[in-house]
Every structure is written in C-alpha cells, then in structure tokens.
Design a protein around this motif. Structure first.
Motif, PDB file in Angstrom:
ATOM      1  N   ILE A  67       0.833  -1.203   0.000  1.00  0.00           N
ATOM      2  CA  ILE A  67       0.000   0.000   0.000  1.00  0.00           C
ATOM      3  C   ILE A  67       0.871   1.257   0.000  1.00  0.00           C
ATOM      4  O   ILE A  67       0.562   2.243  -0.678  1.00  0.00           O
ATOM      5  N   SER A  68       1.978   1.223   0.726  1.00  0.00           N
ATOM      6  CA  SER A  68       2.898   2.369   0.760  1.00  0.00           C
ATOM      7  C   SER A  68       3.440   2.698  -0.627  1.00  0.00           C
ATOM      8  O   SER A  68       3.712   3.863  -0.939  1.00  0.00           O
ATOM      9  N   LYS A  69       3.617   1.659  -1.461  1.00  0.00           N
ATOM     10  CA  LYS A  69       4.140   1.856  -2.809  1.00  0.00           C
ATOM     11  C   LYS A  69       3.055   2.320  -3.776  1.00  0.00           C
ATOM     12  O   LYS A  69       3.349   2.904  -4.817  1.00  0.00           O
ATOM     13  N   CYS A  70       1.803   2.017  -3.446  1.00  0.00           N
ATOM     14  CA  CYS A  70       0.700   2.281  -4.382  1.00  0.00           C
ATOM     15  C   CYS A  70      -0.004   3.613  -4.152  1.00  0.00           C
ATOM     16  O   CYS A  70      -0.542   4.196  -5.095  1.00  0.00           O
ATOM     17  N   VAL A  71      -0.055   4.062  -2.912  1.00  0.00           N
ATOM     18  CA  VAL A  71      -0.820   5.272  -2.584  1.00  0.00           C
ATOM     19  C   VAL A  71       0.135   6.417  -2.267  1.00  0.00           C
ATOM     20  O   VAL A  71       0.977   6.306  -1.377  1.00  0.00           O
ATOM     21  N   LYS A  72      -0.004   7.495  -2.995  1.00  0.00           N
ATOM     22  CA  LYS A  72       0.854   8.662  -2.800  1.00  0.00           C
ATOM     23  C   LYS A  72       0.331   9.523  -1.655  1.00  0.00           C
ATOM     24  O   LYS A  72      -0.822   9.406  -1.236  1.00  0.00           O
ATOM     25  N   GLU A  73       1.181  10.408  -1.165  1.00  0.00           N
ATOM     26  CA  GLU A  73       0.784  11.327  -0.079  1.00  0.00           C
ATOM     27  C   GLU A  73      -0.450  12.135  -0.495  1.00  0.00           C
ATOM     28  O   GLU A  73      -0.543  12.604  -1.637  1.00  0.00           O
ATOM     29  N   HIS A  74      -1.401  12.251   0.417  1.00  0.00           N
ATOM     30  CA  HIS A  74      -2.640  13.029   0.244  1.00  0.00           C
ATOM     31  C   HIS A  74      -3.593  12.431  -0.796  1.00  0.00           C
ATOM     32  O   HIS A  74      -4.581  13.063  -1.160  1.00  0.00           O
ATOM     33  N   TRP A 126       3.914  -2.347 -13.849  1.00  0.00           N
ATOM     34  CA  TRP A 126       3.427  -1.818 -15.119  1.00  0.00           C
ATOM     35  C   TRP A 126       2.315  -0.799 -14.922  1.00  0.00           C
ATOM     36  O   TRP A 126       2.071   0.030 -15.799  1.00  0.00           O
ATOM     37  N   HIS A 127       1.632  -0.858 -13.785  1.00  0.00           N
ATOM     38  CA  HIS A 127       0.417  -0.055 -13.632  1.00  0.00           C
ATOM     39  C   HIS A 127       0.471   0.990 -12.516  1.00  0.00           C
ATOM     40  O   HIS A 127      -0.461   1.785 -12.386  1.00  0.00           O
ATOM     41  N   ILE A 128       1.529   1.003 -11.731  1.00  0.00           N
ATOM     42  CA  ILE A 128       1.706   2.009 -10.677  1.00  0.00           C
ATOM     43  C   ILE A 128       2.978   2.793 -10.978  1.00  0.00           C
ATOM     44  O   ILE A 128       4.067   2.211 -11.071  1.00  0.00           O
ATOM     45  N   ALA A 129       2.838   4.086 -11.121  1.00  0.00           N
ATOM     46  CA  ALA A 129       3.995   4.925 -11.419  1.00  0.00           C
ATOM     47  C   ALA A 129       4.998   4.883 -10.263  1.00  0.00           C
ATOM     48  O   ALA A 129       4.609   4.939  -9.089  1.00  0.00           O
ATOM     49  N   ASP A 130       6.274   4.772 -10.598  1.00  0.00           N
ATOM     50  CA  ASP A 130       7.364   4.775  -9.610  1.00  0.00           C
ATOM     51  C   ASP A 130       7.217   3.663  -8.570  1.00  0.00           C
ATOM     52  O   ASP A 130       7.549   3.846  -7.393  1.00  0.00           O
ATOM     53  N   PHE A 131       6.727   2.529  -8.996  1.00  0.00           N
ATOM     54  CA  PHE A 131       6.551   1.393  -8.088  1.00  0.00           C
ATOM     55  C   PHE A 131       7.911   0.732  -7.873  1.00  0.00           C
ATOM     56  O   PHE A 131       8.447   0.060  -8.746  1.00  0.00           O
ATOM     57  N   LEU A 147      -7.735  -0.343  -7.401  1.00  0.00           N
ATOM     58  CA  LEU A 147      -6.946   0.723  -8.023  1.00  0.00           C
ATOM     59  C   LEU A 147      -7.211   0.856  -9.523  1.00  0.00           C
ATOM     60  O   LEU A 147      -6.659   1.741 -10.175  1.00  0.00           O
ATOM     61  N   GLY A 148      -8.045  -0.036 -10.061  1.00  0.00           N
ATOM     62  CA  GLY A 148      -8.495   0.143 -11.433  1.00  0.00           C
ATOM     63  C   GLY A 148      -7.738  -0.592 -12.516  1.00  0.00           C
ATOM     64  O   GLY A 148      -7.917  -0.296 -13.703  1.00  0.00           O
ATOM     65  N   PHE A 149      -6.907  -1.567 -12.150  1.00  0.00           N
ATOM     66  CA  PHE A 149      -6.215  -2.329 -13.188  1.00  0.00           C
ATOM     67  C   PHE A 149      -6.329  -3.842 -12.951  1.00  0.00           C
ATOM     68  O   PHE A 149      -5.401  -4.610 -13.162  1.00  0.00           O
ATOM     69  N   GLY A 199      -7.544 -17.391 -23.976  1.00  0.00           N
ATOM     70  CA  GLY A 199      -6.225 -16.755 -24.063  1.00  0.00           C
ATOM     71  C   GLY A 199      -5.155 -17.583 -23.378  1.00  0.00           C
ATOM     72  O   GLY A 199      -5.298 -17.953 -22.208  1.00  0.00           O
ATOM     73  N   THR A 200      -4.095 -17.873 -24.098  1.00  0.00           N
ATOM     74  CA  THR A 200      -3.031 -18.730 -23.565  1.00  0.00           C
ATOM     75  C   THR A 200      -1.984 -17.949 -22.797  1.00  0.00           C
ATOM     76  O   THR A 200      -1.298 -18.498 -21.934  1.00  0.00           O
ATOM     77  N   TYR A 201      -1.886 -16.648 -23.087  1.00  0.00           N
ATOM     78  CA  TYR A 201      -0.836 -15.824 -22.490  1.00  0.00           C
ATOM     79  C   TYR A 201      -1.449 -14.569 -21.870  1.00  0.00           C
ATOM     80  O   TYR A 201      -2.370 -13.974 -22.438  1.00  0.00           O
ATOM     81  N   PHE A 202      -0.912 -14.175 -20.720  1.00  0.00           N
ATOM     82  CA  PHE A 202      -1.393 -12.955 -20.059  1.00  0.00           C
ATOM     83  C   PHE A 202      -0.400 -11.828 -20.280  1.00  0.00           C
ATOM     84  O   PHE A 202       0.785 -11.949 -19.947  1.00  0.00           O
ATOM     85  N   ASN A 203      -0.889 -10.723 -20.843  1.00  0.00           N
ATOM     86  CA  ASN A 203      -0.058  -9.561 -21.132  1.00  0.00           C
ATOM     87  C   ASN A 203      -0.038  -8.649 -19.903  1.00  0.00           C
ATOM     88  O   ASN A 203      -1.069  -8.080 -19.521  1.00  0.00           O
ATOM     89  N   LEU A 204       1.109  -8.504 -19.276  1.00  0.00           N
ATOM     90  CA  LEU A 204       1.239  -7.694 -18.064  1.00  0.00           C
ATOM     91  C   LEU A 204       0.971  -6.218 -18.333  1.00  0.00           C
ATOM     92  O   LEU A 204       0.468  -5.501 -17.466  1.00  0.00           O
ATOM     93  N   GLU A 205       1.294  -5.769 -19.521  1.00  0.00           N
ATOM     94  CA  GLU A 205       1.146  -4.356 -19.855  1.00  0.00           C
ATOM     95  C   GLU A 205      -0.317  -3.975 -20.091  1.00  0.00           C
ATOM     96  O   GLU A 205      -0.794  -2.951 -19.618  1.00  0.00           O
ATOM     97  N   THR A 206      -1.048  -4.822 -20.822  1.00  0.00           N
ATOM     98  CA  THR A 206      -2.444  -4.520 -21.145  1.00  0.00           C
ATOM     99  C   THR A 206      -3.429  -5.099 -20.132  1.00  0.00           C
ATOM    100  O   THR A 206      -4.593  -4.689 -20.087  1.00  0.00           O
ATOM    101  N   GLY A 207      -2.983  -6.080 -19.337  1.00  0.00           N
ATOM    102  CA  GLY A 207      -3.874  -6.717 -18.376  1.00  0.00           C
ATOM    103  C   GLY A 207      -4.891  -7.632 -19.028  1.00  0.00           C
ATOM    104  O   GLY A 207      -5.956  -7.897 -18.458  1.00  0.00           O
ATOM    105  N   ARG A 208      -4.566  -8.156 -20.210  1.00  0.00           N
ATOM    106  CA  ARG A 208      -5.502  -8.996 -20.962  1.00  0.00           C
ATOM    107  C   ARG A 208      -4.900 -10.359 -21.294  1.00  0.00           C
ATOM    108  O   ARG A 208      -3.683 -10.495 -21.401  1.00  0.00           O
ATOM    109  N   PHE A 209      -5.793 -11.328 -21.472  1.00  0.00           N
ATOM    110  CA  PHE A 209      -5.392 -12.657 -21.907  1.00  0.00           C
ATOM    111  C   PHE A 209      -5.386 -12.679 -23.432  1.00  0.00           C
ATOM    112  O   PHE A 209      -6.373 -12.292 -24.068  1.00  0.00           O
TER     113      PHE A 209
END
Length: 239
Positions: free
Chosen positions: A101-108, A220-225, A147-149, A159-169
């Motif tokens: 959670i500390s990595k995902c939620v920014k101050e304020h 891939w989905h959280i900035a500066d993770f 968090l929406g992803f 779908g045989t493969y999961f794409n980490l960038e798009t979040g799709r099979f």
C-alpha cells in the motif's frame, strides 16, 4: 484545521533523540506523515508503543495545506490485535500488505475504499484460524481491482498468455511483457478460485512465482513502483 479520522500506521522512522515521523494511511485524507516529538522518551514510551506499524488508530489531527509534516493532537487504538503480535506468519503477511500500500498510494491521495479493504483484511487476518499462505496473492488481486487495473476477464477461457502491460489474456505472444502458458494458467487458476471462494492449492514454488509476477504486473500499472523488501521473508515463512 483540527479533524478526526481513522488511520493505519504504515511506517515509523526515528527522528532526533526522542521523536519519530509516522507515515499513516488515513481514511479521510489518504497517506500523511506526522511528526511526534518526545514520543520515545521514557515518560511517553508506553503511549508511543501504540504508534507501531499495522496498528489501526483513532486520530485527532492538525492539518495545514502544503505542509509535509502534520501533527497529531490525540490518538487511541481502534482495534486490538488478538493473535497478530505473536504469530510471525500473520505478521509477515500483514507487513507485506502495508508495504504494498505504501508503494501504491501517494501522499494526500484519498482512497476510502482501499482503506476500508485494508482494515477489513488486517482484522480478518488477525482472527483467521485456517491456512493463510494464499492471502497475499488474493490481496494483490483485490488491490489491483480497487486501483483500477484488475486483470480483464475478457478471453480468459481461450487466451493462452497474459499480457502484463495490457492486463488482458491473449492468443499469441505479442511482446516480451507476457506470462508464458504455465504462468498464465496459474493466474487463471488463482482468479477462478478467488472469485468462486474455493480453496487454492499451490506448491510453495508456484506461490512464489505468482507473487513475483503479480508484483511485476503492479510495476506496469503504478507509477514509480519500487521493489518491496518483504516478499523474500514472506516466501520463506509461507513455504
């Protein structure tokens, strides 16, 4: 401004000889940093023990716009853990969750839904009497959803493969950011079990691999993770 809110202590850092800085995920204002002066002195030590990571508190706080360090007027324990303090496995899971959670939620950044979920997760973990080794995986999945992803259910059956960038099979390997067929099948299994609330049977190596891939997905989905410190300990404890 003086206001009341609940908060979960994410981290504390020593500051000067007797003070600390506490990073707290508050229900109403998101993640805030507070300076507590003299809290480590012998006079205030017992009160200071309440400000430990994982603790859920009732807070009365002073807030000023544009201030990086806020102040707490009063704080009391909102929930008293029954087993967490003596169960190292539960502690390890909980510490992993608050570090995430500390990595995902920014101050304020206010996210009351995520706050409520984290509170519920910690209190239920404290009361849990069954196996807990898969809880970090489910926590990652639910947090991604809030968090929406959340991984898309579209094409999950074929779908045989999961794409980490798009979040799709997907049917083919379209990029290097894709889980292979075995890893994708484990992810499908985890998602099916989570949504149907059935038991998930994984080996320790499968669990470790899924945890690593889910954290890569978060990158891939959280900035500066940045990299977490707790997964290594977690994997050893939950083998």
């Amino acid at each position: 401004m003086l206001d009341k809110t609940e908060g979960i202590v994410l981290k504390t850092t020593k500051y000067s000889e007797s003070s600390i800085i506490a990073k707290i995920f508050t229900k109403k204002y998101g993640v805030l940093s507070f300076i507590l002066q003299g809290i480590r002195s012998s006079k205030n030590k017992q009160k200071g023990n309440i400000l430990q990571p994982l603790n859920i508190l009732n807070l009365e706080i002073y807030l000023k716009e544009q201030r990086n360090l806020n102040r707490i007027k009063e704080y009391t324990t909102n929930y008293i853990y029954k087993t967490m303090q003596v169960d190292f496995a539960k502690q390890s899971v909980a510490i992993f969750c608050i570090e995430l959670i500390s990595k995902c939620v920014k101050e304020h950044e206010v996210n009351e839904r995520l706050y409520n979920y984290l509170t519920l997760f910690l209190t239920e973990l404290d009361k849990e009497t069954e196996s807990i080794e898969n809880k970090p995986l489910f926590f990652l999945l639910e947090t991604a959803s809030i968090l929406g992803f959340e991984p898309s259910l579209q094409n999950i059956l074929h779908g045989t493969y999961f794409n980490l960038e798009t979040g799709r099979f997907e049917d083919t390997i379209a990029s290097v950011n894709v889980l292979d067929a075995h890893e994708t099948n484990m992810l499908k299994k985890m998602m099916a079990v989570y949504y149907e609330k059935n038991e998930l049977k994984l080996t320790s190596s499968e669990r470790k691999l899924l945890l690593e891939k889910m954290l890569l997905y978060f990158r891939w989905h959280i900035a500066d993770f940045s990299e977490l410190k707790s997964p290594g300990i977690l994997s050893e404890v939950l083998r």
